[in-house]
Design an enzyme around this catalytic site. Structure first.
Site, PDB file in Angstrom:
ATOM      1  N   LYS A 155       0.818  -1.229   0.000  1.00  0.00           N
ATOM      2  CA  LYS A 155       0.000   0.000   0.000  1.00  0.00           C
ATOM      3  C   LYS A 155       0.848   1.274   0.000  1.00  0.00           C
ATOM      4  CE  LYS A 155      -4.050  -2.098   2.149  1.00  0.00           C
ATOM      5  NZ  LYS A 155      -5.068  -2.037   3.210  1.00  0.00           N
ATOM      6  N   GLY A 183      -4.160   0.693  18.354  1.00  0.00           N
ATOM      7  CA  GLY A 183      -3.171   0.563  17.290  1.00  0.00           C
ATOM      8  C   GLY A 183      -2.856   1.913  16.685  1.00  0.00           C
ATOM      9  N   GLY A 187      -0.500   1.438  10.114  1.00  0.00           N
ATOM     10  CA  GLY A 187      -1.152   1.825   8.864  1.00  0.00           C
ATOM     11  C   GLY A 187      -2.671   1.676   8.916  1.00  0.00           C
ATOM     12  N   ALA A 188      -3.156   0.646   9.582  1.00  0.00           N
ATOM     13  CA  ALA A 188      -4.604   0.416   9.624  1.00  0.00           C
ATOM     14  C   ALA A 188      -5.317   1.565  10.350  1.00  0.00           C
ATOM     15  CB  ALA A 188      -4.907  -0.915  10.294  1.00  0.00           C
ATOM     16  N   ASN A 196      -1.831   2.682  21.924  1.00  0.00           N
ATOM     17  CA  ASN A 196      -0.930   1.789  21.198  1.00  0.00           C
ATOM     18  C   ASN A 196       0.096   1.188  22.143  1.00  0.00           C
ATOM     19  OD1 ASN A 196      -0.154   0.683  18.638  1.00  0.00           O
ATOM     20  ND2 ASN A 196       1.677   1.980  18.683  1.00  0.00           N
TER      21      ASN A 196
HETATM   22  P1  ATR Z   1      -0.936  -2.234  10.005  1.00  0.00           P
HETATM   23  O1  ATR Z   1      -0.704  -1.657   8.659  1.00  0.00           O
HETATM   24  O2  ATR Z   1      -1.675  -3.548   9.999  1.00  0.00           O
HETATM   25  O3  ATR Z   1      -1.517  -1.261  10.975  1.00  0.00           O
HETATM   26  P2  ATR Z   1       1.612  -1.843  11.248  1.00  0.00           P
HETATM   27  O4  ATR Z   1       1.757  -0.497  10.658  1.00  0.00           O
HETATM   28  O5  ATR Z   1       2.799  -2.766  11.320  1.00  0.00           O
HETATM   29  O6  ATR Z   1       0.518  -2.690  10.488  1.00  0.00           O
HETATM   30  O7  ATR Z   1       0.984  -1.692  12.710  1.00  0.00           O
HETATM   31  C1  ATR Z   1       0.653  -2.778  13.503  1.00  0.00           C
HETATM   32  C2  ATR Z   1      -0.054  -2.265  14.739  1.00  0.00           C
HETATM   33  O8  ATR Z   1      -0.415  -3.363  15.576  1.00  0.00           O
HETATM   34  C3  ATR Z   1       0.805  -1.358  15.594  1.00  0.00           C
HETATM   35  O9  ATR Z   1      -0.030  -0.441  16.263  1.00  0.00           O
HETATM   36  C4  ATR Z   1       1.437  -2.353  16.564  1.00  0.00           C
HETATM   37  O10 ATR Z   1       1.907  -1.778  17.765  1.00  0.00           O
HETATM   38  P3  ATR Z   1       3.380  -1.101  17.833  1.00  0.00           P
HETATM   39  O11 ATR Z   1       3.265   0.226  17.151  1.00  0.00           O
HETATM   40  O12 ATR Z   1       3.676  -0.969  19.289  1.00  0.00           O
HETATM   41  O13 ATR Z   1       4.303  -2.045  17.115  1.00  0.00           O
HETATM   42  C5  ATR Z   1       0.246  -3.211  16.828  1.00  0.00           C
HETATM   43  N1  ATR Z   1       0.570  -4.561  17.325  1.00  0.00           N
HETATM   44  C6  ATR Z   1       1.170  -5.571  16.647  1.00  0.00           C
HETATM   45  N2  ATR Z   1       1.250  -6.682  17.411  1.00  0.00           N
HETATM   46  C7  ATR Z   1       0.676  -6.366  18.609  1.00  0.00           C
HETATM   47  C8  ATR Z   1       0.450  -7.098  19.815  1.00  0.00           C
HETATM   48  N3  ATR Z   1       0.815  -8.363  19.948  1.00  0.00           N
HETATM   49  N4  ATR Z   1      -0.179  -6.449  20.834  1.00  0.00           N
HETATM   50  C9  ATR Z   1      -0.565  -5.174  20.710  1.00  0.00           C
HETATM   51  N5  ATR Z   1      -0.372  -4.427  19.581  1.00  0.00           N
HETATM   52  C10 ATR Z   1       0.239  -5.023  18.562  1.00  0.00           C
END
Ligand code: ATR
Length: 278
Positions: free
Chosen positions: A65, A126, A129-130, A150
């Site tokens: 994306k 979170g 990106g989402a 987050n």
């Molecule tokens: P996406 O595009 O799916 O949002 P991303 O940009 O990699 O992917 O973001 C992933 C999100 O999920 C982030 O907010 C991440 O938290 P961090 O910023 O602290 O990394 C969160 N996330 C991923 N695994 C997690 C977990 N096990 N528990 C809580 N938050 C999680």
């Protein structure tokens, strides 16, 4: 025949070809919609080759994306705000990039699930990106407040600063999961990828007090761990992200074909297919 496709890596399990085939049949559009496995190197070349061979548009999914955003010659306002593109249109004046994820979420919340966002207190889990992708359409519904929580608190703060200038009617706050506080939220949206590892963001149980809807952007044949925990803690209702998937697809379809398909029957079809493992 006018050609469309979704590009991602992996792509074999994408539901987009089924969704768009159903939309095309329902609206009488003569078109094809394929799944294209994007290469690790050479995303732009693959997209350009598809356009050159008669492609009219592409959906873009993980992990492309951001590259689609860079590739587009023109960007919609919501794609700019999201910093990511999930819908490419190949037009005479170049490649147009849009992002339909946010509006897909809002349509699912408001139209399908009957959840009123105006004046509500929203907790968005979170800051990746989402979350960034849904912020502009979410702000447009004028919630009373949006708290972005987050795992890494600084990323939540960055997202708040990015969107503060675009925010008129809504109080914006960023924090870590441990600093959510003891207030309750009307709507809690899980935009983390925690469900992929069967984890649930560790927010205080009080967050669910008065919660009308706990929504997970992930989906599956069964309720996600976040949905199960939300139910346990008193959320009146839970939903997964299958409706968001169908709604974002409908918005892309409308951008390309100028006609809005009915999403209800397609969502019902996918739900049945998921439940029966098809
Ligand atoms: P996406 O595009 O799916 O949002 P991303 O940009 O990699 O992917 O973001 C992933 C999100 O999920 C982030 O907010 C991440 O938290 P961090 O910023 O602290 O990394 C969160 N996330 C991923 N695994 C997690 C977990 N096990 N528990 C809580 N938050 C999680």
């Amino acid at each position: 025949m006018e050609r469309y496709a979704v590009i991602g890596n992996p792509i074999a399990h994408s539901k987009s070809p089924r969704i768009h085939a159903a939309f095309a049949e329902q609206t009488g559009q003569v078109m094809t919609y394929e799944a294209v496995l994007g290469p690790e190197e050479g995303f732009a070349d693959t997209v350009r080759a598809f356009a050159a061979s008669g492609g009219r548009g592409m959906n873009v999914t993980v992990p492309f994306k951001l590259q689609a955003y860079d590739l587009a010659d023109q960007l919609s306002e919501r794609a700019q705000a999201a910093g990511a593109v999930n819908t490419l249109s190949f037009r005479a004046d170049g490649i147009h990039g849009d992002n339909t994820d946010g509006v897909g979420l809002i349509r699912d919340l408001q139209d399908n699930l009957g959840c009123a966002l105006q004046g509500s207190r929203v907790l968005l889990l979170g800051a990746g990106g989402a979350s960034r992708g849904v912020m502009l359409p979410l702000l447009a519904t004028r919630p009373d407040s949006i708290t972005i929580a987050n795992r890494t608190a600084s990323r939540a703060d960055e997202l708040v600063e990015r969107f503060r200038p675009l925010c008129e009617a809504t109080v914006l706050r960023g924090c870590g999961f441990d600093a959510v506080g003891d207030e309750g939220f009307d709507v809690i949206i899980n935009a983390t990828s925690a469900s992929l590892s069967s984890e649930v963001p560790p927010i205080p149980p009080q967050a669910y007090s008065g919660c009308q809807l706990a929504y997970d952007m992930m989906y599956g044949a069964r309720p996600t761990p976040f949905m199960l925990e939300a139910s346990d803690r008193g959320a009146a209702r839970t939903a997964d992200g299958l409706g968001m998937l169908v709604e974002q697809a409908a918005e892309s379809f409308d951008i390309w074909r100028g006609i809005r398909p009915k999403t209800g029957p397609v969502l019902a079809m996918l739900r049945t297919q998921l439940a029966t493992g098809r």
